[in-house]
Design a protein around this motif. Sequence first.
Motif, PDB file in Angstrom:
ATOM      1  N   VAL A   1       0.872  -1.175   0.000  1.00  0.00           N
ATOM      2  CA  VAL A   1       0.000   0.000   0.000  1.00  0.00           C
ATOM      3  C   VAL A   1       0.906   1.220   0.000  1.00  0.00           C
ATOM      4  O   VAL A   1       1.570   1.524   0.993  1.00  0.00           O
ATOM      5  N   LEU A   2       0.930   1.896  -1.130  1.00  0.00           N
ATOM      6  CA  LEU A   2       1.820   3.032  -1.325  1.00  0.00           C
ATOM      7  C   LEU A   2       1.042   4.317  -1.067  1.00  0.00           C
ATOM      8  O   LEU A   2       0.085   4.638  -1.778  1.00  0.00           O
ATOM      9  N   ASP A   3       1.437   5.032  -0.008  1.00  0.00           N
ATOM     10  CA  ASP A   3       0.790   6.309   0.262  1.00  0.00           C
ATOM     11  C   ASP A   3       1.057   7.260  -0.910  1.00  0.00           C
ATOM     12  O   ASP A   3       2.147   7.250  -1.482  1.00  0.00           O
TER      13      ASP A   3
ATOM     14  N   GLU B   1       5.852  -5.067  -9.197  1.00  0.00           N
ATOM     15  CA  GLU B   1       4.869  -5.861  -9.936  1.00  0.00           C
ATOM     16  C   GLU B   1       5.553  -6.987 -10.717  1.00  0.00           C
ATOM     17  O   GLU B   1       5.001  -8.082 -10.823  1.00  0.00           O
ATOM     18  N   SER B   2       6.764  -6.736 -11.204  1.00  0.00           N
ATOM     19  CA  SER B   2       7.511  -7.787 -11.898  1.00  0.00           C
ATOM     20  C   SER B   2       7.888  -8.921 -10.956  1.00  0.00           C
ATOM     21  O   SER B   2       8.053 -10.067 -11.375  1.00  0.00           O
ATOM     22  N   ALA B   3       8.006  -8.587  -9.662  1.00  0.00           N
ATOM     23  CA  ALA B   3       8.314  -9.597  -8.650  1.00  0.00           C
ATOM     24  C   ALA B   3       7.053 -10.289  -8.135  1.00  0.00           C
ATOM     25  O   ALA B   3       7.113 -11.072  -7.180  1.00  0.00           O
ATOM     26  N   GLY B   4       5.913  -9.989  -8.759  1.00  0.00           N
ATOM     27  CA  GLY B   4       4.655 -10.623  -8.360  1.00  0.00           C
ATOM     28  C   GLY B   4       3.967  -9.943  -7.199  1.00  0.00           C
ATOM     29  O   GLY B   4       3.083 -10.524  -6.566  1.00  0.00           O
ATOM     30  N   ILE B   5       4.342  -8.701  -6.905  1.00  0.00           N
ATOM     31  CA  ILE B   5       3.773  -7.957  -5.783  1.00  0.00           C
ATOM     32  C   ILE B   5       2.845  -6.872  -6.325  1.00  0.00           C
ATOM     33  O   ILE B   5       3.261  -6.021  -7.112  1.00  0.00           O
TER      34      ILE B   5
ATOM     35  N   VAL C   1       0.721  -3.440  -6.174  1.00  0.00           N
ATOM     36  CA  VAL C   1       0.926  -2.141  -5.553  1.00  0.00           C
ATOM     37  C   VAL C   1      -0.337  -1.310  -5.726  1.00  0.00           C
ATOM     38  O   VAL C   1      -0.837  -1.152  -6.842  1.00  0.00           O
ATOM     39  N   ALA C   2      -0.854  -0.787  -4.615  1.00  0.00           N
ATOM     40  CA  ALA C   2      -2.027   0.082  -4.660  1.00  0.00           C
ATOM     41  C   ALA C   2      -1.667   1.420  -4.026  1.00  0.00           C
ATOM     42  O   ALA C   2      -1.175   1.463  -2.898  1.00  0.00           O
TER      43      ALA C   2
END
Length: 370
Positions: A116-118, A132-136, A138-139
């Motif tokens: 969760v990116l402020d 995201e490339s690591a499968g994580i 991000v919102a």
Amino acid sequence: MIRIFMSVALMLAAFCAPAARAEVSIVDDAGRTVTLTAPASHIVLTDGMGFVSLALLDPHPETLLAGWNRARMDADMLQAFRTSLPDLDQVPDIGEPGASGASLEQMIALSPDLVVLDPFYNQSAAAIRAMESAGIAVAVLALTPSVRDDPPTAGLDRLGVLLGRQERAQAYTAFVRERLDLIRRRVINLPEAKRPAVLFEAHASQESCCMATGAGRGIGDFIGLAGGTSIGAEVIPAMAGPLSLEYILGKAPQVYIGTGGEYMAARGGLVVGSSVTDVQAAASLQSVLSRNGFAELPAVREGRAHGLSHGLAISGINIVAIEAIAAWIHPDLFSDIDPQVTLDEIGRRFLPAPLTGIWWTSAPAAADAR
């Protein structure tokens, strides 16, 4: 007979099997579509204050945390949560995103299913792509309710979807909206002459005067919502900025509100929080009001000077701060509102445990004004 037995067995197996974890999707604050194959259960918070919102969604919020930026969590609230969540200190601290203490590799190594990116940290598209490339997933989400949004808890609602906690998020949204709507209804038709001038000072201390809230998005929005006129918003286009004593004296604010916390003790500032007593809080406010020129302010002479936890004001439960501000600005309109009752109800219905301590305080009128 064998076919019947097998059919019944298959039906029972289907009934007893755990429900499939369905895909969830939102559009985040940056306009990005974020889709998870199943609700997240292992997340990173880049803004530690988001933990208060996380705690509104789950009675064991620490079990959902893969890591967090602990420095961004208000120390007074952190101490209050430690009482009921002793394992909180075991959660890895990622430090400040973008600083040397918190690398992208460190967050990836925690293997979260969601970061969760402020919005404050939403500056690097490359970092988002790497996660995201690591499968994580991000919102980009602001988790502190904002009175400029509809619903005011938009970020928390979206997090509720991503965590599979929609019902809890919706219940809290309804709780907040009901209270905000009440305040808006009572002040909407107030003429300008009935909207008192308010000095809202952030991080109030004896060291300087005065870092006031401005017209930018932030806690200064609470003043207009509650039927007041912010003297800072008239000249500060940003969220906050300095005001001179001469300007303040010229505006003669009828209400003074300062924010602080235990972090202000070393600066001779306003001290409120989880381990503060009534006497300590009141004494710290009097110390702040003893600055040169403050005794001349109508707010101080007439007993309309108050202190509020900064952490409370910027947290997921800032509706409590908003109610306190409304009652201070218009005690006649909001005599039936008690922020302590609201805080207690939030603790009972939504948080893992009630928050104890002194989170706000008020000063009496000057002796010669009584």
